[in-house]
Design a protein around this motif. Structure first.
Motif, mmCIF file in Angstrom:
data_model
loop_
_atom_site.group_PDB
_atom_site.id
_atom_site.type_symbol
_atom_site.label_atom_id
_atom_site.label_comp_id
_atom_site.label_asym_id
_atom_site.label_seq_id
_atom_site.Cartn_x
_atom_site.Cartn_y
_atom_site.Cartn_z
ATOM 1 N N ASP A 185 0.565 -2.620 5.041
ATOM 2 C CA ASP A 185 -0.633 -3.444 5.023
ATOM 3 C C ASP A 185 -1.459 -3.015 3.813
ATOM 4 O O ASP A 185 -2.050 -1.935 3.821
ATOM 5 C CB ASP A 185 -1.432 -3.242 6.312
ATOM 6 N N PRO A 186 -1.502 -3.835 2.754
ATOM 7 C CA PRO A 186 -2.210 -3.429 1.536
ATOM 8 C C PRO A 186 -3.678 -3.057 1.778
ATOM 9 O O PRO A 186 -4.199 -2.143 1.166
ATOM 10 C CB PRO A 186 -2.112 -4.653 0.626
ATOM 11 N N ALA A 187 -4.336 -3.757 2.702
ATOM 12 C CA ALA A 187 -5.756 -3.507 2.965
ATOM 13 C C ALA A 187 -5.995 -2.116 3.551
ATOM 14 O O ALA A 187 -7.090 -1.574 3.446
ATOM 15 C CB ALA A 187 -6.315 -4.573 3.897
ATOM 16 N N ALA A 188 -4.959 -1.514 4.150
ATOM 17 C CA ALA A 188 -5.114 -0.203 4.782
ATOM 18 C C ALA A 188 -4.905 0.954 3.799
ATOM 19 O O ALA A 188 -5.146 2.102 4.139
ATOM 20 C CB ALA A 188 -4.130 -0.073 5.947
ATOM 21 N N LEU A 189 -4.476 0.644 2.576
ATOM 22 C CA LEU A 189 -4.157 1.692 1.606
ATOM 23 C C LEU A 189 -5.342 1.987 0.683
ATOM 24 O O LEU A 189 -6.169 1.121 0.405
ATOM 25 C CB LEU A 189 -2.949 1.280 0.764
ATOM 26 N N SER A 190 -5.390 3.207 0.179
ATOM 27 C CA SER A 190 -6.414 3.591 -0.799
ATOM 28 C C SER A 190 -6.032 3.005 -2.160
ATOM 29 O O SER A 190 -4.895 2.565 -2.366
ATOM 30 C CB SER A 190 -6.493 5.114 -0.905
ATOM 31 N N ASP A 191 -6.973 3.046 -3.092
ATOM 32 C CA ASP A 191 -6.690 2.571 -4.450
ATOM 33 C C ASP A 191 -5.498 3.318 -5.039
ATOM 34 O O ASP A 191 -4.616 2.719 -5.655
ATOM 35 C CB ASP A 191 -7.902 2.769 -5.365
#
Length: 196
Positions: free
Chosen positions: A12-18
């Motif tokens: 889930d891209p939204a759950a990852l840090s920059d």
């Protein structure tokens, strides 16, 4: 096993840090753009606001944002993570805004030189469009370009002083001093206006 193979394919891209998204983008680009798209989604609004305030109009800001997003897309593979992604992004944005600003200034000088009506030329200088909008924009027209850049990066991009210093190739103490002086000048100017 290389880095790309060690990353799970579902996430889930939204759950990852920059930083995690940058790592993903290194492994995925150009075949998959999910990590890149999430990075751009996170910063798109602020990026546009920084450009609009720096350049003074939304059309140029939109053009610069598109250019920045392309530079990030093609440059992400080479981003080494020596600074935060956010700092790198705003460094690109700052450079693109300067390029656009210079282009517009050259164009304006040419138009002024070709203009037969000196009154029209003077009225453009005296009535910058930023003042009509109010808010932060109303303040920014009263400071010189370097101080305006520092204030925009601090208030709009919400960068730390060290990040601003790195982007603008200035010393940390010089950046803080310019920031403080710009704020003092604005306070003096607007406290004087409030009293009248």
């Amino acid at each position: 096993m290389n880095k790309a193979q060690s990353l799970p394919s579902r996430y889930d891209p939204a759950a990852l840090s920059d930083e995690e998204l940058v790592e993903r983008a290194h492994a995925e680009l150009f075949h998959i753009t999910r990590a890149y798209e999430e990075l751009m989604r996170r910063y798109q609004r602020t990026l546009f606001n920084v450009c609009a305030r720096y350049l003074g109009n939304e059309r140029d800001a939109d053009d610069v944002c598109q250019e920045v997003m392309l530079k990030v897309l093609y440059g992400l593979k080479n981003f080494e993570g020596k600074s935060k992604f956010k700092t790198w992004l705003y460094s690109i944005t700052y450079n693109e805004c300067i390029t656009q600003y210079r282009k517009e200034r050259r164009k304006r000088r040419l138009m002024d030189a070709l203009s037969l009506d000196p009154l029209e030329e003077a009225s453009d200088d005296k009535a910058p469009k930023l003042e009509e909008r109010g808010g932060l924009d109303r303040w920014l027209v009263h400071v010189n370009p370097i101080d305006r850049e520092i204030l925009i990066l601090r208030f709009v991009a919400e960068l730390e002083f060290q990040e601003i210093a790195d982007i603008m190739h200035m010393g940390l103490s010089a950046t803080k001093m310019r920031y403080k002086r710009a704020l003092d000048r604005l306070r003096d100017k607007f406290s004087g206006l409030a009293e009248t």
